[in-house]
Each structure stands twice: as C-alpha cells, then as structure tokens.
Design a protein around this motif. Structure first.
Motif, PDB file in Angstrom:
ATOM      1  N   LYS A   1      -9.171   0.654  54.360  1.00  8.59           N
ATOM      2  CA  LYS A   1      -8.228   1.435  53.570  1.00  8.59           C
ATOM      3  C   LYS A   1      -7.799   2.692  54.328  1.00  8.59           C
ATOM      4  O   LYS A   1      -6.612   3.015  54.387  1.00  8.59           O
ATOM      5  CB  LYS A   1      -8.867   1.813  52.235  1.00  8.59           C
ATOM      6  CG  LYS A   1      -7.921   2.478  51.257  1.00  8.59           C
ATOM      7  CD  LYS A   1      -8.574   2.689  49.911  1.00  8.59           C
ATOM      8  CE  LYS A   1      -9.320   3.987  49.947  1.00  8.59           C
ATOM      9  NZ  LYS A   1      -9.827   4.402  48.627  1.00  8.59           N
ATOM     10  N   LYS A   2      -8.752   3.372  54.953  1.00 11.81           N
ATOM     11  CA  LYS A   2      -8.434   4.582  55.708  1.00 11.81           C
ATOM     12  C   LYS A   2      -7.570   4.270  56.923  1.00 11.81           C
ATOM     13  O   LYS A   2      -6.659   5.027  57.252  1.00 11.81           O
ATOM     14  CB  LYS A   2      -9.717   5.288  56.128  1.00 11.81           C
ATOM     15  CG  LYS A   2     -10.393   5.978  54.976  1.00 11.81           C
ATOM     16  CD  LYS A   2     -11.652   6.688  55.403  1.00 11.81           C
ATOM     17  CE  LYS A   2     -12.319   7.320  54.188  1.00 11.81           C
ATOM     18  NZ  LYS A   2     -13.561   7.984  54.529  1.00 11.81           N
ATOM     19  N   SER A   3      -7.829   3.154  57.579  1.00 16.60           N
ATOM     20  CA  SER A   3      -7.019   2.810  58.752  1.00 16.60           C
ATOM     21  C   SER A   3      -5.589   2.479  58.346  1.00 16.60           C
ATOM     22  O   SER A   3      -4.648   2.836  59.051  1.00 16.60           O
ATOM     23  CB  SER A   3      -7.644   1.654  59.529  1.00 16.60           C
ATOM     24  OG  SER A   3      -7.488   0.430  58.851  1.00 16.60           O
ATOM     25  N   PHE A   4      -5.407   1.829  57.193  1.00 18.43           N
ATOM     26  CA  PHE A   4      -4.052   1.545  56.720  1.00 18.43           C
ATOM     27  C   PHE A   4      -3.341   2.812  56.269  1.00 18.43           C
ATOM     28  O   PHE A   4      -2.143   2.956  56.471  1.00 18.43           O
ATOM     29  CB  PHE A   4      -4.064   0.523  55.572  1.00 18.43           C
ATOM     30  CG  PHE A   4      -4.208  -0.885  56.029  1.00 18.43           C
ATOM     31  CD1 PHE A   4      -3.220  -1.508  56.768  1.00 18.43           C
ATOM     32  CD2 PHE A   4      -5.353  -1.606  55.723  1.00 18.43           C
ATOM     33  CE1 PHE A   4      -3.355  -2.813  57.203  1.00 18.43           C
ATOM     34  CE2 PHE A   4      -5.499  -2.916  56.146  1.00 18.43           C
ATOM     35  CZ  PHE A   4      -4.503  -3.517  56.887  1.00 18.43           C
ATOM     36  N   GLU A   5      -4.075   3.742  55.675  1.00 19.73           N
ATOM     37  CA  GLU A   5      -3.472   5.011  55.259  1.00 19.73           C
ATOM     38  C   GLU A   5      -2.914   5.742  56.472  1.00 19.73           C
ATOM     39  O   GLU A   5      -1.819   6.299  56.421  1.00 19.73           O
ATOM     40  CB  GLU A   5      -4.501   5.886  54.547  1.00 19.73           C
ATOM     41  CG  GLU A   5      -4.843   5.436  53.154  1.00 19.73           C
ATOM     42  CD  GLU A   5      -5.967   6.254  52.538  1.00 19.73           C
ATOM     43  OE1 GLU A   5      -6.580   7.085  53.248  1.00 19.73           O
ATOM     44  OE2 GLU A   5      -6.247   6.060  51.344  1.00 19.73           O
ATOM     45  N   ASN A   6      -3.655   5.742  57.561  1.00 21.81           N
ATOM     46  CA  ASN A   6      -3.199   6.409  58.781  1.00 21.81           C
ATOM     47  C   ASN A   6      -1.963   5.726  59.354  1.00 21.81           C
ATOM     48  O   ASN A   6      -1.061   6.387  59.855  1.00 21.81           O
ATOM     49  CB  ASN A   6      -4.305   6.444  59.825  1.00 21.81           C
ATOM     50  CG  ASN A   6      -5.451   7.335  59.412  1.00 21.81           C
ATOM     51  OD1 ASN A   6      -5.282   8.238  58.609  1.00 21.81           O
ATOM     52  ND2 ASN A   6      -6.627   7.073  59.947  1.00 21.81           N
ATOM     53  N   ASP A   7      -1.914   4.405  59.288  1.00 24.31           N
ATOM     54  CA  ASP A   7      -0.763   3.661  59.806  1.00 24.31           C
ATOM     55  C   ASP A   7       0.483   3.887  58.967  1.00 24.31           C
ATOM     56  O   ASP A   7       1.602   3.839  59.475  1.00 24.31           O
ATOM     57  CB  ASP A   7      -1.064   2.162  59.859  1.00 24.31           C
ATOM     58  CG  ASP A   7      -2.096   1.809  60.909  1.00 24.31           C
ATOM     59  OD1 ASP A   7      -2.350   2.647  61.805  1.00 24.31           O
ATOM     60  OD2 ASP A   7      -2.662   0.702  60.832  1.00 24.31           O
ATOM     61  N   LEU A   8       0.315   4.141  57.677  1.00 32.47           N
ATOM     62  CA  LEU A   8       1.455   4.289  56.780  1.00 32.47           C
ATOM     63  C   LEU A   8       1.915   5.742  56.644  1.00 32.47           C
ATOM     64  O   LEU A   8       2.836   6.027  55.877  1.00 32.47           O
ATOM     65  CB  LEU A   8       1.112   3.719  55.400  1.00 32.47           C
ATOM     66  CG  LEU A   8       0.818   2.217  55.383  1.00 32.47           C
ATOM     67  CD1 LEU A   8       0.391   1.784  53.990  1.00 32.47           C
ATOM     68  CD2 LEU A   8       2.021   1.411  55.831  1.00 32.47           C
ATOM     69  N   ASP A   9       1.322   6.667  57.388  1.00 28.62           N
ATOM     70  CA  ASP A   9       1.713   8.076  57.327  1.00 28.62           C
ATOM     71  C   ASP A   9       3.161   8.301  57.752  1.00 28.62           C
ATOM     72  O   ASP A   9       3.768   9.297  57.377  1.00 28.62           O
ATOM     73  CB  ASP A   9       0.798   8.942  58.186  1.00 28.62           C
ATOM     74  CG  ASP A   9      -0.512   9.243  57.488  1.00 28.62           C
ATOM     75  OD1 ASP A   9      -0.600   8.990  56.273  1.00 28.62           O
ATOM     76  OD2 ASP A   9      -1.438   9.721  58.163  1.00 28.62           O
ATOM     77  N   ILE A  10       3.731   7.384  58.510  1.00 25.94           N
ATOM     78  CA  ILE A  10       5.123   7.574  58.959  1.00 25.94           C
ATOM     79  C   ILE A  10       6.103   7.533  57.801  1.00 25.94           C
ATOM     80  O   ILE A  10       7.215   8.020  57.923  1.00 25.94           O
ATOM     81  CB  ILE A  10       5.508   6.518  60.018  1.00 25.94           C
ATOM     82  CG1 ILE A  10       5.391   5.101  59.437  1.00 25.94           C
ATOM     83  CG2 ILE A  10       4.665   6.662  61.265  1.00 25.94           C
ATOM     84  CD1 ILE A  10       5.978   4.026  60.308  1.00 25.94           C
ATOM     85  N   TYR A  11       5.671   6.989  56.666  1.00 27.56           N
ATOM     86  CA  TYR A  11       6.557   6.897  55.508  1.00 27.56           C
ATOM     87  C   TYR A  11       6.480   8.140  54.622  1.00 27.56           C
ATOM     88  O   TYR A  11       7.199   8.256  53.652  1.00 27.56           O
ATOM     89  CB  TYR A  11       6.220   5.661  54.669  1.00 27.56           C
ATOM     90  CG  TYR A  11       6.455   4.369  55.433  1.00 27.56           C
ATOM     91  CD1 TYR A  11       7.753   3.945  55.722  1.00 27.56           C
ATOM     92  CD2 TYR A  11       5.394   3.617  55.875  1.00 27.56           C
ATOM     93  CE1 TYR A  11       7.970   2.784  56.435  1.00 27.56           C
ATOM     94  CE2 TYR A  11       5.607   2.433  56.590  1.00 27.56           C
ATOM     95  CZ  TYR A  11       6.898   2.042  56.864  1.00 27.56           C
ATOM     96  OH  TYR A  11       7.119   0.898  57.570  1.00 27.56           O
TER      97      TYR A  11
END
Length: 60
Positions: free
Chosen positions: A46-56
């Motif tokens: 979950k944390k790794s996906f949160e970091n990847d989606l920060d561009i939005y």
C-alpha cells in the motif's frame, strides 16, 4: 512429526500444514501469525503504491 510455527512456536494443525505446503512463504506459520505476516506485506504494498501515485496530487 510435529511442526512448529516459526514465529510463536505453537504446534501447527493438519490444516495449517496443508496451507503452508500449498502456499509456501519460506517459513512455517500458524494461522494467526500468517495473517499478521500478510497484513505487514499488504501495508508495504500500500505504501509503495501511495508513493507511485503521488504524481496525481497536484495543486489546482
């Protein structure tokens, strides 16, 4: 032969042994410790996906 949980050293049931054989994770876990281990892995994902989606998260 008795199998013990790698985390809490409780004796594994026949069902838990079968689960460990079907879905090996490298260590033998009882059902309770397996769920704790799964929750930790889910949190890491979950944390790794949160970091990847920060561009939005851009400001308007």
């Amino acid at each position: 032969m008795k199998y013990l949980c790698s985390k809490c050293s409780n004796q594994l049931t026949k069902f838990e042994i079968e689960l460990n054989e079907l879905y090996p994770v490298g260590k033998l876990y009882c059902e309770i410790c397996q769920k704790k281990h799964e929750r930790k892995l889910i949190e890491k994902l979950k944390k790794s996906f949160e970091n990847d989606l920060d561009i939005y998260n851009f400001k308007h």
